[in-house]
Design a protein around this motif. Sequence first.
Motif, PDB file in Angstrom:
ATOM      1  N   THR A   7      53.502  30.785  54.989  1.00 27.48           N
ATOM      2  CA  THR A   7      52.594  30.797  53.840  1.00 27.48           C
ATOM      3  C   THR A   7      53.430  30.716  52.567  1.00 27.48           C
ATOM      4  OG1 THR A   7      50.942  32.121  55.014  1.00 27.48           O
ATOM      5  CG2 THR A   7      50.833  32.128  52.605  1.00 27.48           C
ATOM      6  N   LYS A   8      52.943  29.922  51.616  1.00 26.06           N
ATOM      7  CA  LYS A   8      53.644  29.809  50.333  1.00 26.06           C
ATOM      8  C   LYS A   8      52.640  29.904  49.196  1.00 26.06           C
ATOM      9  CE  LYS A   8      57.106  29.077  47.512  1.00 26.06           C
ATOM     10  NZ  LYS A   8      58.192  30.058  47.350  1.00 26.06           N
ATOM     11  N   ARG A   9      52.880  30.876  48.309  1.00 24.12           N
ATOM     12  CA  ARG A   9      52.046  31.059  47.125  1.00 24.12           C
ATOM     13  C   ARG A   9      52.937  30.946  45.883  1.00 24.12           C
ATOM     14  NH1 ARG A   9      51.343  35.723  50.112  1.00 24.12           N
ATOM     15  NH2 ARG A   9      49.591  35.666  51.602  1.00 24.12           N
ATOM     16  N   PHE A  10      52.369  30.446  44.814  1.00 18.43           N
ATOM     17  CA  PHE A  10      53.103  30.433  43.546  1.00 18.43           C
ATOM     18  C   PHE A  10      52.107  30.417  42.396  1.00 18.43           C
ATOM     19  CE2 PHE A  10      52.831  26.054  45.135  1.00 18.43           C
ATOM     20  CZ  PHE A  10      52.222  25.391  44.076  1.00 18.43           C
ATOM     21  N   LEU A  11      52.624  30.551  41.182  1.00 21.84           N
ATOM     22  CA  LEU A  11      51.781  30.548  39.996  1.00 21.84           C
ATOM     23  C   LEU A  11      51.716  29.155  39.403  1.00 21.84           C
ATOM     24  CD1 LEU A  11      52.897  33.847  38.214  1.00 21.84           C
ATOM     25  CD2 LEU A  11      50.858  33.480  39.618  1.00 21.84           C
ATOM     26  N   THR A  12      50.544  28.729  38.996  1.00 23.12           N
ATOM     27  CA  THR A  12      50.378  27.457  38.307  1.00 23.12           C
ATOM     28  C   THR A  12      50.915  27.590  36.879  1.00 23.12           C
ATOM     29  OG1 THR A  12      48.208  27.993  37.387  1.00 23.12           O
ATOM     30  CG2 THR A  12      48.269  27.101  39.654  1.00 23.12           C
ATOM     31  N   PRO A  13      51.077  26.461  36.159  1.00 20.55           N
ATOM     32  CA  PRO A  13      51.526  26.559  34.759  1.00 20.55           C
ATOM     33  C   PRO A  13      50.627  27.432  33.884  1.00 20.55           C
ATOM     34  CG  PRO A  13      51.746  24.307  35.548  1.00 20.55           C
ATOM     35  CD  PRO A  13      51.026  25.064  36.625  1.00 20.55           C
ATOM     36  N   LYS A  14      49.362  27.607  34.318  1.00 16.78           N
ATOM     37  CA  LYS A  14      48.449  28.476  33.568  1.00 16.78           C
ATOM     38  C   LYS A  14      48.573  29.933  33.981  1.00 16.78           C
ATOM     39  CE  LYS A  14      44.948  24.888  32.797  1.00 16.78           C
ATOM     40  NZ  LYS A  14      43.520  24.517  33.011  1.00 16.78           N
ATOM     41  N   GLU A  16      47.955  31.073  37.034  1.00 17.06           N
ATOM     42  CA  GLU A  16      46.976  31.405  38.072  1.00 17.06           C
ATOM     43  C   GLU A  16      47.625  31.319  39.444  1.00 17.06           C
ATOM     44  OE1 GLU A  16      44.130  28.414  37.332  1.00 17.06           O
ATOM     45  OE2 GLU A  16      43.205  29.433  35.614  1.00 17.06           O
ATOM     46  N   PRO A  17      47.291  32.240  40.369  1.00 18.11           N
ATOM     47  CA  PRO A  17      47.869  32.182  41.721  1.00 18.11           C
ATOM     48  C   PRO A  17      47.329  30.980  42.496  1.00 18.11           C
ATOM     49  CG  PRO A  17      46.190  33.893  41.596  1.00 18.11           C
ATOM     50  CD  PRO A  17      46.384  33.388  40.196  1.00 18.11           C
ATOM     51  N   PHE A  18      48.196  30.369  43.280  1.00 23.93           N
ATOM     52  CA  PHE A  18      47.799  29.205  44.072  1.00 23.93           C
ATOM     53  C   PHE A  18      48.478  29.286  45.436  1.00 23.93           C
ATOM     54  CE2 PHE A  18      48.660  24.863  45.595  1.00 23.93           C
ATOM     55  CZ  PHE A  18      47.367  24.371  45.650  1.00 23.93           C
ATOM     56  N   THR A  19      47.714  29.102  46.490  1.00 24.92           N
ATOM     57  CA  THR A  19      48.258  29.091  47.843  1.00 24.92           C
ATOM     58  C   THR A  19      48.390  27.648  48.299  1.00 24.92           C
ATOM     59  OG1 THR A  19      47.220  31.213  48.362  1.00 24.92           O
ATOM     60  CG2 THR A  19      47.947  29.866  50.215  1.00 24.92           C
ATOM     61  N   ALA A  20      49.625  27.207  48.498  1.00 29.65           N
ATOM     62  CA  ALA A  20      49.870  25.817  48.894  1.00 29.65           C
ATOM     63  C   ALA A  20      49.666  25.622  50.395  1.00 29.65           C
ATOM     64  CB  ALA A  20      51.286  25.400  48.501  1.00 29.65           C
TER      65      ALA A  20
END
Length: 262
Positions: A7-14, A16-20
């Motif tokens: 699982t990989k999650r990161f923050l968008t430029p805004k 906001e959390p995002f799960t890829a």
Amino acid sequence: MEIRGLTKRFLTPKGEPFTAITDVTLTVEPGEFCAIVGPTGCGKSTTLAQVSGLEKPSAGAVAVGGKRVDGITDGVSYMFQADSLFPWKSVLHNVLIGPVLKGMAKKDAEMLARDWLRRVGLAGFEDRYPHQLSGGMRKRVAMAAALINDPRILLMDEPFGALDVQTKAIMQMELLQLWEQLRPSVLFITHDLDEAVALADKVVIMTSSPGTVKDVFPIDIPRPRRDIQELRRDPHFLELQGKIWNSLRDEVTSAYARTVAA
């Protein structure tokens, strides 16, 4: 190669959390050619980044040869979608850099690089620079640079996606011939379903974002596969392609609908 619960999650430029990708689980056997297909943005490239050790997963793990990946993975070569050649280095020096960094004497590395350039049909182009080559020739240089290190695992991220149809067919055949000589385990990302079926031992379908494994299809087409263009007209090839497309179609449609709604 064992991928478990990746699982990989990161923050968008805004911010906001995002799960890829989520809970990606997959096994690639020694010497197996595995193609991964899925809609744009489903996390195929993200998965390769975790396997290579270039990125750390948010959850889950990757093991290569029974050893957990924690940093750059030894014995792995990575062929990127975009040209990853050093523009200021000649063809020869782009190819020999891997063995030199691994401690091989420069004279020996140069001999090995010349041999690999011969194998990919670029003998006589050793002193050229990337900007002096066609797109297909640059891909050959990148392939030689990836394979010269005799990798246990070869990661390929849409390596032929930008090529014209004729050059793409030639590169596919050259890849198969070289892979049959070395037999590394391959993770090959592509949007071209025909390419996936023609090259692979199995085809993995990933869902639309967040990406996870939806289906795995074994490709029981005998090897060696000498003529990919002829193979694409084979009834069994078309049957396999149709079955895989039936699984992939819903994911592509879902991903497209999401982008239109956005």
